[in-house]
Scaffold this active site. Sequence first.
Site, PDB file in Angstrom:
ATOM      1  N   ASP A   1      -6.552   4.752   1.332  1.00  0.00           N
ATOM      2  CA  ASP A   1      -5.927   4.225   2.551  1.00  0.00           C
ATOM      3  C   ASP A   1      -4.423   4.028   2.405  1.00  0.00           C
ATOM      4  O   ASP A   1      -3.825   3.196   3.090  1.00  0.00           O
ATOM      5  CB  ASP A   1      -6.596   2.900   2.997  1.00  0.00           C
ATOM      6  N   GLU A   2      -3.817   4.773   1.497  1.00  0.00           N
ATOM      7  CA  GLU A   2      -2.385   4.620   1.227  1.00  0.00           C
ATOM      8  C   GLU A   2      -1.588   5.865   1.573  1.00  0.00           C
ATOM      9  O   GLU A   2      -0.389   5.928   1.318  1.00  0.00           O
ATOM     10  CB  GLU A   2      -2.157   4.292  -0.271  1.00  0.00           C
TER      11      GLU A   2
END
Lengths: 274, 274, 274, 274
Positions: D218-219
């Site tokens: 999720d980065e």
Amino acid sequence: MIIFIQCTDQVGLVAAISRSLARGGFNIISLQEHVDNTENLFFIRLEVDKNTDTESLATDLEKILPTGALIKINPRPLKKIVVLVTKEYHCLADILVRNYFKTLGAEVQCVIGNHTTLQNICERFDIPFHLIETTGDAAASEQSVVEIIDGYDFDYLVLAKFMRILSPNFVGRYPMRIINIHHSFLPAFAGASPYRQAYERGVKLIGATAHYVTNELDEGPIIAQQITPAGHSLTVKDMVKAGKEVETAVLAKALKLVFEDRVFVYKNKTVVLE
Amino acid sequence: MIIFIQCTDQVGLVAAISRSLARGGFNIISLQEHVDNTENLFFIRLEVDKNTDTESLATDLEKILPTGALIKINPRPLKKIVVLVTKEYHCLADILVRNYFKTLGAEVQCVIGNHTTLQNICERFDIPFHLIETTGDAAASEQSVVEIIDGYDFDYLVLAKFMRILSPNFVGRYPMRIINIHHSFLPAFAGASPYRQAYERGVKLIGATAHYVTNELDEGPIIAQQITPAGHSLTVKDMVKAGKEVETAVLAKALKLVFEDRVFVYKNKTVVLE
Amino acid sequence: MIIFIQCTDQVGLVAAISRSLARGGFNIISLQEHVDNTENLFFIRLEVDKNTDTESLATDLEKILPTGALIKINPRPLKKIVVLVTKEYHCLADILVRNYFKTLGAEVQCVIGNHTTLQNICERFDIPFHLIETTGDAAASEQSVVEIIDGYDFDYLVLAKFMRILSPNFVGRYPMRIINIHHSFLPAFAGASPYRQAYERGVKLIGATAHYVTNELDEGPIIAQQITPAGHSLTVKDMVKAGKEVETAVLAKALKLVFEDRVFVYKNKTVVLE
Amino acid sequence: MIIFIQCTDQVGLVAAISRSLARGGFNIISLQEHVDNTENLFFIRLEVDKNTDTESLATDLEKILPTGALIKINPRPLKKIVVLVTKEYHCLADILVRNYFKTLGAEVQCVIGNHTTLQNICERFDIPFHLIETTGDAAASEQSVVEIIDGYDFDYLVLAKFMRILSPNFVGRYPMRIINIHHSFLPAFAGASPYRQAYERGVKLIGATAHYVTNELDEGPIIAQQITPAGHSLTVKDMVKAGKEVETAVLAKALKLVFEDRVFVYKNKTVVLE
């Protein structure tokens, strides 16, 4: 320095303009352009890194651009404005605060009001306040506005909830230099009492519109619009209150765009190059 | 179970209603109320924890409520609908998908179209599609719609971009049971070609409006509205495209509210109790 | 008059409360309730039409409500507040303007700052400004804040961009009475330099959060949040500028809700009954 | 034809590029550029009016642009994609509908799922559905995905609510070609159960984020984000429901931007030239 060009669209305009800039030693920091294919019009806003040699640049650009091109080079960075008000404080106070903290992008020269309600807030910020009489006829009262503002150097007249209709004669003196905030999402609810109209129609959103003033009431080119939710639980009064927040925000946004020379006008519309 | 009351406002209504519910052994799970002070009207939506003894509850409520009270107890939880379309797919497809996955809150009985464009998508979802002729006169074509829908049990007719105007006669058959999605932020741009109108007016936001259909074109009670930004760079075509996303979302939201029995109608307005 | 009840949920609470009000001759003008089924908690906010006989009402409500019920009857309608600031003007100026025009819903008692930057604007509005020293240790500086505010009667401390962390000792003195505006969409970007963090993460929206201050930094119950678009073209400085507009709006909204007694706090969350 | 350039910023780049286009007989239809001054990077997206002579244009551009410039000329206009799903239908159905009506800007090659839930909807749209086993180890299951997709020509893998974490090995095979929709307003609530996290934190807005997948969970670089209001009255389930609407809209928007070649990636960020 800002350069601002509006002209008939042609093949190779960006190349020609950027070559002209390179010749003059101007480097492009940012560039936004727009082409209206229906009208065959080209719009460009450039930020370049030096602000000298503007005359030779103008001469050069005139040569390469189509006839009738509108060229604006290095417009005054910090605008000067006159603000017209009636009784509502929200838009004026927002302008005065930004003016005081030097974040408005313009300098307020004076405020003109047709009621004394907002005189005190102006005085607190050391801004001259001129009261105009509204007891006589409208023409006389407009004439006194003209006399006051003729004493000032200004770029724009800002109608910050000035609740009177200006005559074609007055509007004609300052073409595309009068900015109004209308308390509805135009073209819905033009004219008087837009919140009452909105209430009666039962809309679920209300809005505000900042636009240039022309001779058609609430029909001038739109600069910015925004809305806020308005459910069944809002009375007319509640809508007025909620609306004030949007009006303040929309006028602030529109003024920022205008003061940064981002707004082109044509065909009763605006092109906003952000 | 849902209970839904609309009546003249009076002192002590909440107390009286909640006492009546307690007497009947109904416990309140949720309660939303609204009073329109201008019209002196009271609206309440209650969710209670049992759905038996509804008749004695109705009798009891009728006794304690002002004359003329509108009482709706336990409306059908899963509505039945008929969808009318022309050629645009976006609203219909959204309805068909939710219907297929049982998240619509209603069951699509059939789709009626005046073009064959959307027949195939209906068939893919096993939903009957009825083509109506539009070559003859409008009255005949409406009559064929009536004949088709008379064959179905339904609560609402959903006009999912049905691009024809319905006659007063037709509308009168289904009062407050026809829901339309109009592709503008009403009352702005009623009638035909709202995106073209919006383009020509140079607005900075476009929108969509879901409303009940009445005999005044695009003038019925508004259920939901939403907007999307629309700068100068959008052509009419781009606006149509961007608008479709909003239309889909607004119609979906309005249908959810209606199917959950959250929408009251009065005075050409809605009260939406969420 | 406002009545505000928070208690364990039970069957028949609305009936019991409305009966108790009817007994006392109070008519309900508006009512919002919420039940948290997970926590089995009941919240209700009522507006009634008289503000006498509050003591007998309190006694009556205590009898019928579950043990431990929190009952607030007729809280002070016009709150009193103390504002703490550092150097940024936007939130403070908004509060001062609303205070001056009596639309804040509260009266500003004084402003406390750790820089002189905002002294002049306070003086222009005749609001006492107290400068606190920040050269010594944090404890001493907090102690001087305590000494100043102990001289005032106030309901809430508003941190209008007060850029220092308050000690648990200080926070403990004013439980749920300190309101902060944080310049990010919490829980994203808690702590220092949220706009730099947002810029580095490349988010497409930035936001602001108004919340009660607790001992966990930026972890207190959230009252209101809002966002604004933030594309790649925004530098950190641009984000700071755009963010200020949201911060001002969010703090204004949160204060309105708090001052109108619409906010309940439980389990590090808020229930906002609008 | 689209031209897309990313390179070190230099004086005169726009002039040089537009000259090069003029030399090749390409007329600029639209142009968007961005300069990241911190990183000294220049980005430009051009639409020109012919799509022949691309090789000589490439050669010419390489000569005039700084070393290391990334030049993309005439990328495939209609992309090809593979979609990965688990059980939730909303994003997939939206993609299938747009694909079916040819408004997606891409062609869905196949759908891969780790449950049979969505097999039927794919079949209804004649899209091949591949079920992968998830009973064995994760590596084996990923290997079967690789084997399936190796059979297809595709530009992007779209994770339309694919609820499994992909290994660095897998991600490394398709750099900046995997697009995910995460059900929170990142960086808030990364990882599992974002709505439960949001509920527990008591936020007033929830959101969704479309991003490229990298090895940091999720980065990856964010393409688009949007939010929706979330008051105290929403349970976790309600948030999940409301969130699905945003997820669908955000993924649709991100895919549109990517498929139209409007998204540049650098430094774990995106530049989106609209």
